[in-house]
Scaffold this motif. Structure first.
Motif, PDB file in Angstrom:
ATOM      1  N   UNK A  63       0.843  -1.049  -0.085  1.00 39.38           N
ATOM      2  CA  UNK A  63      -0.051   0.024   0.119  1.00 39.38           C
ATOM      3  C   UNK A  63       0.687   1.321   0.064  1.00 39.38           C
ATOM      4  N   UNK A  64       0.247   2.255   0.596  1.00 39.89           N
ATOM      5  CA  UNK A  64       0.843   3.623   0.406  1.00 39.89           C
ATOM      6  C   UNK A  64      -0.347   4.584   0.847  1.00 39.89           C
ATOM      7  N   UNK A  65       0.233   6.026   0.422  1.00 41.19           N
ATOM      8  CA  UNK A  65      -0.573   7.350   0.428  1.00 41.19           C
ATOM      9  C   UNK A  65      -1.755   7.115  -0.752  1.00 41.19           C
ATOM     10  N   UNK A  66      -3.035   6.845  -0.337  1.00 41.03           N
ATOM     11  CA  UNK A  66      -4.105   6.977  -1.320  1.00 41.03           C
ATOM     12  C   UNK A  66      -4.701   8.225  -1.363  1.00 41.03           C
ATOM     13  N   UNK A  67      -4.542   9.138  -2.488  1.00 41.97           N
ATOM     14  CA  UNK A  67      -5.352  10.194  -2.328  1.00 41.97           C
ATOM     15  C   UNK A  67      -6.825  10.091  -2.702  1.00 41.97           C
ATOM     16  N   UNK A  68      -7.456  11.130  -2.037  1.00 42.26           N
ATOM     17  CA  UNK A  68      -9.051  11.270  -2.058  1.00 42.26           C
ATOM     18  C   UNK A  68      -9.494  11.627  -3.576  1.00 42.26           C
ATOM     19  N   UNK A  69     -10.534  11.266  -4.050  1.00 38.85           N
ATOM     20  CA  UNK A  69     -11.231  11.679  -5.182  1.00 38.85           C
ATOM     21  C   UNK A  69     -11.277  13.265  -4.916  1.00 38.85           C
ATOM     22  N   UNK A  70     -10.973  13.895  -6.133  1.00 39.82           N
ATOM     23  CA  UNK A  70     -11.327  15.469  -6.045  1.00 39.82           C
ATOM     24  C   UNK A  70     -12.854  15.642  -6.073  1.00 39.82           C
TER      25      UNK A  70
END
Length: 128
Positions: free
Chosen positions: A121-128
């Motif tokens: 995994x890792x950092x998963x950004x939010x959908x804009x």
């Protein structure tokens, strides 16, 4: 794909964390290599955190849905461990760290989780 809330742990923090165990997307997430604590971004993945559902969407058909309201939340900020607060943390951070493991740890050992080579995994950004 639906992931049982018993196989998750939402952890509040400045950058919130979602731990997954036995997740169907485990092999699709990148192997986590962050021995210095700097968690890399998960390219091609996004997260939508809402009070009732949390969606982790990956490339192609990869992804999962967690019934968030029924999932356990712990607090690493000294505040209240509630899903609404975790969602607010995620919104403020612009995403969350998503870590997939074979099983949830009994104790949180961040050095081990970030440096063992078994987490994905890792950092998963939010959908804009």
């Amino acid at each position: 794909m639906l992931l049982s809330p018993e196989k998750t742990l939402f952890i509040r923090g400045t950058v919130p964390v979602l731990l997954l165990s036995d997740a169907p997307v485990h092999a699709l997430l990148p192997v986590l290599a962050a021995p210095d604590g700097a968690v890399p971004r998960c390219d091609g993945w996004s997260i939508v955190a809402r009070l009732t559902l949390c969606v982790v969407d990956g490339p192609g058909e990869a992804g999962l849905v967690v019934p968030a309201m029924a999932a356990p939340v712990i607090d690493g900020t000294g505040g209240t461990p509630e899903m609404a607060n975790w969602c607010a943390d995620s919104e403020q951070a612009g995403g969350a760290v998503v870590l997939s493991l074979d099983e949830l740890p009994e104790e949180l050992d961040w050095a081990h989780l970030l440096g063992s080579g078994t987490a994905r995994g890792g950092f998963v950004p939010s959908l804009p």
